[in-house]
Enzyme design. Structure first.
Site, PDB file in Angstrom:
ATOM      1  N   HIS A  43       3.371  -1.635   1.119  1.00 25.68           N
ATOM      2  CA  HIS A  43       4.624  -0.886   1.159  1.00 25.68           C
ATOM      3  C   HIS A  43       5.641  -1.635   0.292  1.00 25.68           C
ATOM      4  O   HIS A  43       6.416  -2.445   0.788  1.00 25.68           O
ATOM      5  CB  HIS A  43       5.136  -0.774   2.591  1.00 25.68           C
ATOM      6  CG  HIS A  43       6.311   0.135   2.728  1.00 25.68           C
ATOM      7  ND1 HIS A  43       6.576   0.825   3.885  1.00 25.68           N
ATOM      8  CD2 HIS A  43       7.308   0.477   1.863  1.00 25.68           C
ATOM      9  CE1 HIS A  43       7.684   1.548   3.720  1.00 25.68           C
ATOM     10  NE2 HIS A  43       8.127   1.353   2.496  1.00 25.68           N
ATOM     11  N   GLU A  70       2.617   2.973   0.310  1.00 28.55           N
ATOM     12  CA  GLU A  70       3.636   3.632   1.105  1.00 28.55           C
ATOM     13  C   GLU A  70       5.010   3.375   0.502  1.00 28.55           C
ATOM     14  O   GLU A  70       5.244   2.303  -0.086  1.00 28.55           O
ATOM     15  CB  GLU A  70       3.641   3.070   2.533  1.00 28.55           C
ATOM     16  CG  GLU A  70       2.328   3.213   3.250  1.00 28.55           C
ATOM     17  CD  GLU A  70       2.394   2.630   4.637  1.00 28.55           C
ATOM     18  OE1 GLU A  70       3.088   1.631   4.849  1.00 28.55           O
ATOM     19  OE2 GLU A  70       1.743   3.197   5.524  1.00 28.55           O
ATOM     20  N   HIS A 190       1.675   2.088  12.483  1.00 25.88           N
ATOM     21  CA  HIS A 190       2.870   1.329  12.885  1.00 25.88           C
ATOM     22  C   HIS A 190       2.735   0.789  14.310  1.00 25.88           C
ATOM     23  O   HIS A 190       2.661   1.538  15.278  1.00 25.88           O
ATOM     24  CB  HIS A 190       4.188   2.081  12.741  1.00 25.88           C
ATOM     25  CG  HIS A 190       5.330   1.126  12.552  1.00 25.88           C
ATOM     26  ND1 HIS A 190       5.832   0.751  11.321  1.00 25.88           N
ATOM     27  CD2 HIS A 190       6.022   0.400  13.457  1.00 25.88           C
ATOM     28  CE1 HIS A 190       6.806  -0.145  11.486  1.00 25.88           C
ATOM     29  NE2 HIS A 190       6.942  -0.385  12.776  1.00 25.88           N
TER      30      HIS A 190
HETATM   31  C1  LIG Z   1       5.096   2.980   7.204  1.00 23.83           C
HETATM   32  C2  LIG Z   1       4.823   1.981   8.251  1.00 23.83           C
HETATM   33  O1  LIG Z   1       4.924   2.259   9.401  1.00 23.83           O
HETATM   34  C3  LIG Z   1       4.530   0.588   7.896  1.00 23.83           C
HETATM   35  O2  LIG Z   1       3.678   0.411   6.829  1.00 23.83           O
HETATM   36  C4  LIG Z   1       5.778  -0.094   7.509  1.00 23.83           C
HETATM   37  O3  LIG Z   1       6.092   0.381   6.254  1.00 23.83           O
HETATM   38  C5  LIG Z   1       5.604  -1.543   7.536  1.00 23.83           C
HETATM   39  O4  LIG Z   1       6.649  -2.055   6.765  1.00 23.83           O
HETATM   40  P1  LIG Z   1       7.031  -3.587   6.958  1.00 23.83           P
HETATM   41  O5  LIG Z   1       5.736  -4.379   6.776  1.00 23.83           O
HETATM   42  O6  LIG Z   1       8.047  -3.832   5.881  1.00 23.83           O
HETATM   43  O7  LIG Z   1       7.547  -3.716   8.363  1.00 23.83           O
HETATM   44  N1  LIG Z   2       1.544   2.768   7.995  1.00 18.76           N
HETATM   45  C1  LIG Z   2       1.511   1.692   8.959  1.00 18.76           C
HETATM   46  C2  LIG Z   2       1.133   0.431   8.266  1.00 18.76           C
HETATM   47  O1  LIG Z   2       0.726   0.443   7.126  1.00 18.76           O
HETATM   48  C3  LIG Z   2       1.212  -0.850   8.994  1.00 18.76           C
HETATM   49  O2  LIG Z   2       2.145  -0.826  10.032  1.00 18.76           O
HETATM   50  P1  LIG Z   2       2.168  -2.144  10.960  1.00 18.76           P
HETATM   51  O3  LIG Z   2       0.776  -2.292  11.527  1.00 18.76           O
HETATM   52  O4  LIG Z   2       2.516  -3.307  10.058  1.00 18.76           O
HETATM   53  O5  LIG Z   2       3.197  -1.868  12.011  1.00 18.76           O
END
Ligand SMILES: CC(=O)[C@@H](O)[C@H](O)COP(=O)(O)O
Ligand SMILES: NCC(=O)COP(=O)(O)O
Length: 237
Positions: A43, A70, A190
């Site tokens: 992301h 993402e 998430h």
């Molecule tokens: C979209 C999602 O729920 C996660 O991938 C989130 O983007 C994690 O981002 P961080 O690692 O910056 O918390």
């Molecule tokens: N889209 C969720 C992700 O990529 C990871 O979320 P998290 O496990 O770091 O909360």
């Protein structure tokens, strides 16, 4: 089959904390896939708090599974994901000042914008996913937008799971059924963890992919990355 896509944001968080190149995000992408991950998720946020633009371009040639990127669909973001030819792009409605992703799209309010973005990504052969809360209206909006997939935002499930897992899962089961009836595939992510993943997997039979990062990397501090990935894969059998 539900695929495990490992989010390596937090490897980059640790690396950036000292300003150097250790731990290597590239090594993490290679090893996660060697250890069984069926995808790599990143992301790249505008402030580059963890994954940088440079990481995106360096990781791409190392992908032997699937590359899920993402982010908020700014013009810069869209140009980058099209240029690296991500396998999947997951659109997230995050602003720059958020600690982390904490809500899904209002797909009806942003219908025109999302339709244009989704069509543009699909015209480049990229599979699209829209991050949504587990709400019927949001899923119906995603179908109207003609996205390939939705990603259910699962923090509310993770928070309520230890208190009442049946109540926690209920909206997600309902939303996944609506998506299935509308012909949209379902991802989730998430705050998923070794504790709460098995129940979600068994209650949502049409779950295509889970993307997991924070809890998985935390577990790996004690269990090691290979053992941890195997344990997460075992939750999906
Ligand atoms: C979209 C999602 O729920 C996660 O991938 C989130 O983007 C994690 O981002 P961080 O690692 O910056 O918390
Ligand atoms: N889209 C969720 C992700 O990529 C990871 O979320 P998290 O496990 O770091 O909360």
């Amino acid at each position: 089959m539900t695929r495990l896509s490992v989010n390596i944001n937090k490897i980059a968080t640790l690396r950036n904390s000292r300003g150097g190149s250790m731990p290597s995000v590239k090594d993490a992408a290679i090893r996660c896939q060697q250890f069984g991950a069926q995808g790599i998720t990143i992301h790249p946020r505008p402030d580059e708090r963890h994954i940088t633009r440079k990481d995106v371009y360096e990781i791409k040639p190392l992908i032997t599974t699937e590359f899920n990127i993402e982010g908020y669909p700014s013009e810069d973001f869209l140009k980058m994901v099209i240029e690296v030819q991500a396998d999947q792009v997951t659109l997230v409605p995050d602003s720059n000042d958020q600690l982390t992703s904490d809500h899904g799209w209002d797909t009806w309010k942003h219908m025109g914008f999302l339709k244009e973005v989704i069509a543009r990504l699909q015209s480049h052969g990229i599979r699209t996913s829209i991050f949504v809360d587990p709400e019927e209206k949001a899923v119906e909006g995603a179908a109207e937008i003609r996205t390939d997939r939705i990603e259910l935002y699962t923090e509310p499930y993770a928070t309520l799971y230890p208190i009442d897992k049946n109540q926690a899962i209920e909206p997600f089961v309902r939303a996944a059924k609506v998506a299935e009836n509308l012909g949209i595939d379902v991802n989730a992510g998430h705050d998923l963890s070794l504790e709460n993943l098995p129940f979600m997997y068994h209650k949502i039979p049409n779950l295509k992919e889970v993307s997991i990062g924070h809890a998985l990397i935390a577990d790996a501090l004690y269990l090691g990355l290979e053992t941890t990935i195997q344990k997460y894969l075992d939750c999906l059998k």
